[in-house]
Design a protein around this motif. Structure first.
Motif, mmCIF file in Angstrom:
data_model
loop_
_atom_site.group_PDB
_atom_site.id
_atom_site.type_symbol
_atom_site.label_atom_id
_atom_site.label_comp_id
_atom_site.label_asym_id
_atom_site.label_seq_id
_atom_site.Cartn_x
_atom_site.Cartn_y
_atom_site.Cartn_z
ATOM 1 N N HIS A 36 0.836 -1.210 0.000
ATOM 2 C CA HIS A 36 0.000 0.000 0.000
ATOM 3 C C HIS A 36 0.866 1.253 0.000
ATOM 4 N N ARG A 37 1.860 1.280 0.856
ATOM 5 C CA ARG A 37 2.743 2.451 0.918
ATOM 6 C C ARG A 37 3.458 2.662 -0.417
ATOM 7 N N LEU A 38 3.982 1.585 -0.990
ATOM 8 C CA LEU A 38 4.716 1.709 -2.246
ATOM 9 C C LEU A 38 3.819 2.203 -3.373
ATOM 10 N N MET A 39 2.699 1.557 -3.545
ATOM 11 C CA MET A 39 1.840 1.883 -4.692
ATOM 12 C C MET A 39 1.168 3.245 -4.546
ATOM 13 N N ASN A 40 0.579 3.494 -3.381
ATOM 14 C CA ASN A 40 -0.244 4.697 -3.224
ATOM 15 C C ASN A 40 0.523 5.909 -2.719
ATOM 16 N N TYR A 41 1.616 5.686 -1.970
ATOM 17 C CA TYR A 41 2.280 6.830 -1.354
ATOM 18 C C TYR A 41 3.747 6.981 -1.743
ATOM 19 N N MET A 62 4.865 -18.430 -13.120
ATOM 20 C CA MET A 62 5.158 -17.017 -13.338
ATOM 21 C C MET A 62 6.653 -16.808 -13.171
ATOM 22 N N TYR A 63 7.288 -16.296 -14.190
ATOM 23 C CA TYR A 63 8.705 -15.937 -14.119
ATOM 24 C C TYR A 63 8.791 -14.434 -14.330
ATOM 25 N N GLY A 64 9.629 -13.759 -13.546
ATOM 26 C CA GLY A 64 9.755 -12.323 -13.751
ATOM 27 C C GLY A 64 10.399 -11.629 -12.580
ATOM 28 N N ALA A 65 9.913 -10.442 -12.292
ATOM 29 C CA ALA A 65 10.532 -9.625 -11.249
ATOM 30 C C ALA A 65 9.485 -8.734 -10.607
ATOM 31 N N THR A 66 9.866 -8.205 -9.458
ATOM 32 C CA THR A 66 8.997 -7.285 -8.731
ATOM 33 C C THR A 66 9.857 -6.427 -7.831
ATOM 34 N N GLN A 67 9.279 -5.379 -7.274
ATOM 35 C CA GLN A 67 10.019 -4.622 -6.266
ATOM 36 C C GLN A 67 10.138 -5.454 -4.995
ATOM 37 N N VAL A 68 11.307 -5.359 -4.355
ATOM 38 C CA VAL A 68 11.557 -6.169 -3.166
ATOM 39 C C VAL A 68 10.475 -5.946 -2.117
ATOM 40 N N GLY A 69 10.041 -7.033 -1.521
ATOM 41 C CA GLY A 69 9.046 -6.954 -0.454
ATOM 42 C C GLY A 69 7.627 -7.160 -0.920
ATOM 43 N N LEU A 70 7.371 -7.034 -2.230
ATOM 44 C CA LEU A 70 6.039 -7.341 -2.735
ATOM 45 C C LEU A 70 5.910 -8.855 -2.868
ATOM 46 N N PRO A 71 4.745 -9.418 -2.547
ATOM 47 C CA PRO A 71 4.591 -10.875 -2.578
ATOM 48 C C PRO A 71 4.166 -11.411 -3.939
ATOM 49 N N VAL A 72 4.064 -10.517 -4.938
ATOM 50 C CA VAL A 72 3.623 -10.909 -6.277
ATOM 51 C C VAL A 72 4.568 -10.292 -7.304
ATOM 52 N N LEU A 73 4.603 -10.880 -8.496
ATOM 53 C CA LEU A 73 5.436 -10.367 -9.570
ATOM 54 C C LEU A 73 4.681 -9.295 -10.349
ATOM 55 N N VAL A 126 -5.101 -1.755 -9.506
ATOM 56 C CA VAL A 126 -3.719 -1.270 -9.541
ATOM 57 C C VAL A 126 -3.774 0.230 -9.806
ATOM 58 N N PRO A 127 -3.232 1.074 -8.924
ATOM 59 C CA PRO A 127 -3.534 2.503 -8.971
ATOM 60 C C PRO A 127 -2.787 3.321 -10.011
ATOM 61 N N SER A 128 -1.783 2.720 -10.676
ATOM 62 C CA SER A 128 -0.998 3.499 -11.625
ATOM 63 C C SER A 128 -0.327 2.543 -12.607
ATOM 64 N N PHE A 129 0.515 3.077 -13.483
ATOM 65 C CA PHE A 129 1.376 2.362 -14.431
ATOM 66 C C PHE A 129 0.704 2.088 -15.790
ATOM 67 N N ASN A 130 1.468 2.333 -16.851
ATOM 68 C CA ASN A 130 1.138 1.751 -18.147
ATOM 69 C C ASN A 130 1.372 0.252 -18.021
ATOM 70 N N ILE A 131 0.482 -0.544 -18.572
ATOM 71 C CA ILE A 131 0.671 -1.994 -18.542
ATOM 72 C C ILE A 131 0.597 -2.512 -19.972
ATOM 73 N N VAL A 132 1.643 -3.220 -20.384
ATOM 74 C CA VAL A 132 1.760 -3.759 -21.742
ATOM 75 C C VAL A 132 1.706 -5.276 -21.656
ATOM 76 N N TYR A 133 0.916 -5.864 -22.547
ATOM 77 C CA TYR A 133 0.619 -7.305 -22.506
ATOM 78 C C TYR A 133 0.871 -7.919 -23.872
ATOM 79 N N GLY A 134 1.281 -9.200 -23.881
ATOM 80 C CA GLY A 134 1.351 -9.972 -25.115
ATOM 81 C C GLY A 134 1.111 -11.429 -24.806
#
Length: 693
Positions: free
Chosen positions: A154-159, A221-232, A350-358
Motif C-alpha cells: 500500500h505504501r509503495l503503490m499509493n504513497y 510465473m517468471y519475472g521480477a517485482t520490487q523487493v518486499g512485494l509478494p507478487v510479480l 492497480v492505482p498506476s502504471f502503463n501496462i503492456v501485454y502480449g
C-alpha cells in the motif's frame, strides 16, 4: 552470564518468532532451487506454499532492505532506528497507511489473506533459521505479519508512486521504463515478442527489483517485482506476459488551503480542521525511547501538512477504497486467455502504471492504467500542481472507469510500445488521439527522444526476428545526433578556431553511440547539456520544435548555428577539464562498479534519445557510476518452447557478502544477456543450492 550483543539480539528474535501465532509459523511443503545467479525457483504444493517460499527467498536475498521497509510501513521506523526516520513515520501515520492496511487485509478473500500470511511466515522462517545473516538493526521488526506485507504494498503503490511525499511537500519524484509487445503479423517467426525493461535507481531501496520463478498447481510465473512485494509485477509464462512502465497518472491531488480563524476557507466559509491526537516513538542515542506527540489534521480533502515554504496543503488520493492491487497482479499472472486477462484488468485495482501485454495467441495491449479522478475541466498542469482548496468546485468525488482509459489492442501496425511518454503514440501510425480524451488525462506532448527512438526501432522494420528484437533493445545510438549533428558539423567547418575544428573532427569520427569504446560521446553529451538543458529535454534551441503532427521526427535542426558552435567550444573546454581530453573513450569514464567489480560502462541519458538507458552520477575521482537506468530486463518469444533472455543488472541480492550483488555486471558491460532458465530441468543443470520447506 555475559552474552555478546548480537547473540542477545538473535536470542530475542528467536523468542519473538517462537511466540508468534501458530498460523504465522505454519510451513507448507515445497522447495526453493537457487540457480547460479541467485534466482529462486520456487515449487509449492499450493498457492500458500508458493507464497511461503517467495517470502523465504525474499528474506534470504534482500532481508535487510525489506525488513526495514516493513518497519517503515508500520510507521515505527523512528522507534527502531532513530530520528532520521521521523519524517517517514509522520507521513505514514498522517496518511493512515498501516491502519488502512489492516482494513484492506481484512477485506481480502480468506484465500489471499492466507497467501499474505504465508509470505510473512516464509520471511519469519528464514529469520529464525539464519538470524546471523540479518543486520541486528532490523531483527527487532520480526515477526512479520500478512498486514505488514499489505502495508508495504500500500505504501509503495499509493504513497510512493501515486502520492509521493516529496511531491506533496514541494519536491519531485520521477522514474522510467521501456516496454514493447510485437504481434505475430510483425514478427518474422509469427510468434509474439515481449520486452520488459524498467529503469529505476540502483541504490538498494524499495525500488530495487527481485527476480524469481514461481511454480505450483496452475501457477507458472517468471519475472521480477520490487523487493518486499509478494507478487510479480513483471511476469511471463509459456502463454503470456505483461510489463509496466511508470505513467504518472494523476491519482492524487494536492490542495492549497487558505487558513482563517484557526481553520480553512471553503466556499467562503471557515471550516474547522478535523483533529486527532497521535504519537510516535523515537529511539535516542542511548537506546531509550522518547515519545513525540502528533496532532493530525485533516480537511474535507484529506490529511493536511505544512510545507517548508509555509504553505498548508491537503492530499487527496484516489483508490483508497480498493484493496485488491496485489491480488490483481497475482490473478493477471494466472489468466488463461486474453478475455480472462481483460476481465481482471477491468477491476482497476492497480492505482498506476502503463501496462503492456502480449500472448501466444497473438494479442497485444497497451493500457494507460490507473485510478484517475474525474474533473470538470483543466489539464495536467492544473491538476498536477497545487490546486485551489478554497472551493468545492475542485473537490473531485468520482474516478474514471477502465472503459474511459486510453488503450491500444492489436493495432494494424503490429506492435505497441511505451517509454513513460503519454499514451498517444503507443503505436505508429497513431491509433488513439489526445483530442478524444480529457486534457487532464495525460499531456499532449512533447514526446521524448527516447520514446521517438523506441517508436522507430519498432515501426521502421517490416518484420522483426527475435535476434533483431534483442539487438534493437541494446541499441546505444544517440537519436539526438540524427537531428542536429550534421548541421553542427557544417557550421563548425566555417570556423577558423582550432579548438572548434578539433572538436568537430572528433564528433565527425564518432560512431554516434554511447558504447564503451565510443570516442566523442562524452564531448557530445557536454554539448547537448548546453544545447538542450541539464536534462536534455528543452527543445527551444532547435530550428523546428516538437510538432504533434510529426511526433516521432521532431524536434530537428539548429535555430542558431553560431550559438551552437560557441556551445561546442565551451563543451570541448569542459570535456578537457573533466576527462583530460575531448576524445576519451566513454567506458573509461563511465563505469559499472559495484563492490570489487569495476568494468567499462555503456548506455546513456534517455532524453538524448538513447534506448539503452543509463543515468550517470556526477564525476568523482575521474569516473562516474550508474545512479539509475537498466535494471530488470526480460525478452520473450512465445514460441514452442519459449525463448527467454534477461538480466538483473546489479544482481539479484542486496545482502552483504552475497555473491549475487554484482555477478551480472559483466553481461551488462559486454551487452549480452543470460538465458532465463524457466523449466525445472534447466534449473537443475545450473543449481547452486536447494532449500526444502
Amino acid at each position: 552470564m555475559y552474552f555478546p550483543r548480537n547473540l542477545m539480539i538473535a536470542a530475542a528474535l528467536a523468542a519473538s518468532l517462537a511466540a508468534a501465532p501458530a498460523a504465522v509459523q505454519a510451513a507448507p511443503k515445497g522447495e526453493i532451487l537457487y540457480d547460479t545467479y541467485g534466482v529462486p525457483h520456487i515449487y509449492g504444493k499450493d498457492e500458500a506454499s508458493v507464497f511461503y517460499g517467495f517470502g523465504y527467498a525474499t528474506a534470504q536475498n534482500h532481508g535487510d532492505v525489506v525488513v526495514k521497509l516493513y518497519g517503515q510501513a508500520r510507521g515505527r521506523a523512528a522507534e527502531y532506528w532513530g530520528p532520521a526516520e521521523v519524517e517517514s513515520d509522520k507521513w505514514v501515520i498522517a496518511n493512515g497507511i498501516y491502519e488502512r492496511a489492516k482494513a484492506w487485509y481484512a477485506q481480502e478473500p480468506a484465500s489471499f489473506r492466507a497467501n499474505l500470511d504465508a509470505f510473512a511466515a516464509g520471511m519469519n522462517a528464514y529469520a529464525k533459521a539464519h538470524p546471523e545473516k540479518l543486520d541486528p538493526a532490523v531483527r527487532q521488526v520480526f515477526p512479520i505479519t500478512g498486514v505488514d506485507v499489505m502495508a508495504h504494498g500500500h505504501r509503495l503503490m499509493n504513497y510512493v508512486y501515486v502520492a509521493p511525499q516529496a511531491r506533496t511537500m514541494g519536491g519531485n519524484a520521477d522514474a522510467g521504463s521501456n516496454a514493447w509487445a510485437v504481434m505475430p503479423r510483425k514478427s518474422a517467426s509469427g510468434n509474439t515478442l515481449l520486452l520488459a525493461n524498467p529503469h529505476l535507481p540502483w541504490a538498494p531501496s524499495q525500488l530495487t527489483y527481485f527476480e524469481a520463478d514461481l511454480n505450483g498447481p496452475g501457477i507458472k510465473m517468471y519475472g521480477a517485482t520490487q523487493v518486499g512485494l509478494p507478487v510479480l509485477r513483471f511476469a511471463f509464462n509459456d502463454r503470456m506476459g505483461f510489463t509496466n512502465t511508470v505513467n504518472g497518472v494523476l491519482g492524487a491531488t494536492n490542495y492549497e488551503l487558505k487558513l482563517a480563524d484557526g481553520g480553512y476557507l471553503l466556499d467562503g466559509k471557515v471550516r474547522a480542521f478535523e483533529t486527532k491526537a497521535a504519537s510516535l516513538k523515537v529511539k535516542q542515542p542511548d537506546g531509550t525511547l522518547r515519545t513525540e506527540p502528533l496532532e493530525l489534521r485533516s480537511s474535507v480533502h484529506g490529511p493536511v501538512f505544512t510545507r517548508a515554504d509555509g504553505k498548508t496543503v491537503a492530499v487527496r488520493v484516489a483508490g483508497l477504497d480498493r484493496p485488491g492491487g496485489l491480488r490483481q497482479y497475482w490473478d493477471m499472472g494466472k489468466s488463461k486467455s486474453f478475455a480472462d486477462y481483460q476481465a481482471i484488468m477491468k477491476r482497476l485495482q492497480v492505482p498506476s502504471f502503463n501496462i503492456v501485454y502480449g500472448d501466444r495467441e497473438g494479442h497485444v495491449q497497451y493500457l494507460y492504467n490507473g485510478i484517475l479522478p474525474k474533473h470538470a475541466d483543466g489539464d495536467v498542469a492544473k491538476w498536477g500542481g497545487l490546486v485551489a482548496g478554497d472551493t468545492s468546485a475542485t473537490l473531485w468525488t468520482d474516478t474514471h472507469s477502465y472503459e474511459d482509459l486510453p488503450k491500444v489492442i492489436d493495432p494494424p501496425s503490429g506492435y505497441v510500445q511505451n517509454t513513460n511518454d503519454p499514451p498517444w503514440v503507443s503505436t505508429w501510425p497513431q491509433a488513439i488521439q489526445a483530442k478524444d480524451y480529457p486534457a487532464y488525462m495525460a499531456n499532449k506532448g512533447p514526446m521524448s527522444l527516447r520514446a521517438q527512438q523506441s517508436s522507430h526501432l519498432m515501426a521502421d522494420p517490416a518484420k522483426i526476428t527475435f535476434d533483431d528484437f534483442v539487438v534493437r533493445k541494446l541499441t546505444n545510438h544517440v537519436l539526438m545526433t540524427d537531428r542536429v549533428l550534421d548541421e553542427l558539423l557544417a557550421a563548425a567547418a566555417q570556423s577558423a578556431d582550432p579548438e572548434i575544428l578539433e572538436a568537430a573532427a572528433v564528433l565527425k569520427a564518432w560512431d554516434r553511440t554511447v558504447d564503451a569504446d565510443a570516442k566523442g560521446a562524452l564531448l557530445f553529451e557536454a554539448w547537448a547539456r548546453k544545447f538542450a538543458g541539464p536534462t536534455y529535454n528543452n527543445d527551444a534551441n532547435y530550428r523546428v520544435r516538437w510538432d504533434p503532427a510529426k511526433p516521432i521526427d521532431t524536434p530537428v535542426g539548429l535555430k542558431d548555428p553560431t550559438q551552437a558552435v560557441a556551445m561546442l567550444k565551451a563543451a570541448a573546454q569542459e570535456a578537457k577539464a573533466s576527462y583530460g581530453s575531448i576524445d576519451r573513450p566513454f567506458g573509461e569514464v563511465s563505469r559499472f562498479a559495484l563492490g570489487k567489480v569495476d568494468l567499462p560502462g555503456n548506455g546513456g541519458f534517455g532524453n538524448t534519445g538513447v534506448f539503452h538507458v543509463m543515468t550517470w552520477s556526477p564525476l568523482k575521482d575521474g569516473k562516474r557510476t550508474p545512479v539509475h537506468g537498466e535494471t530488470w530486463v526480460s525478452m520473450v518469444e512465445f514460441s514452442t518452447p519459449i525463448k527467454a533472455l534477461g538480466l538483473m543488472s546489479y544482481g539479484n541480492s542486496t545482502q552483504p557478502g552475497s555473491l549475487h550483488r554484482s555477478d551480472q555486471l559483466e553481461h551488462l558491460s559486454k551487452k549480452t544477456y543470460r538465458t532465463l532458465w524457466t523449466t525445472r530441468a534447466e534449473v537443475e543443470k545450473h543449481l547452486e543450492s536447494k532449500v526444502p520447506f
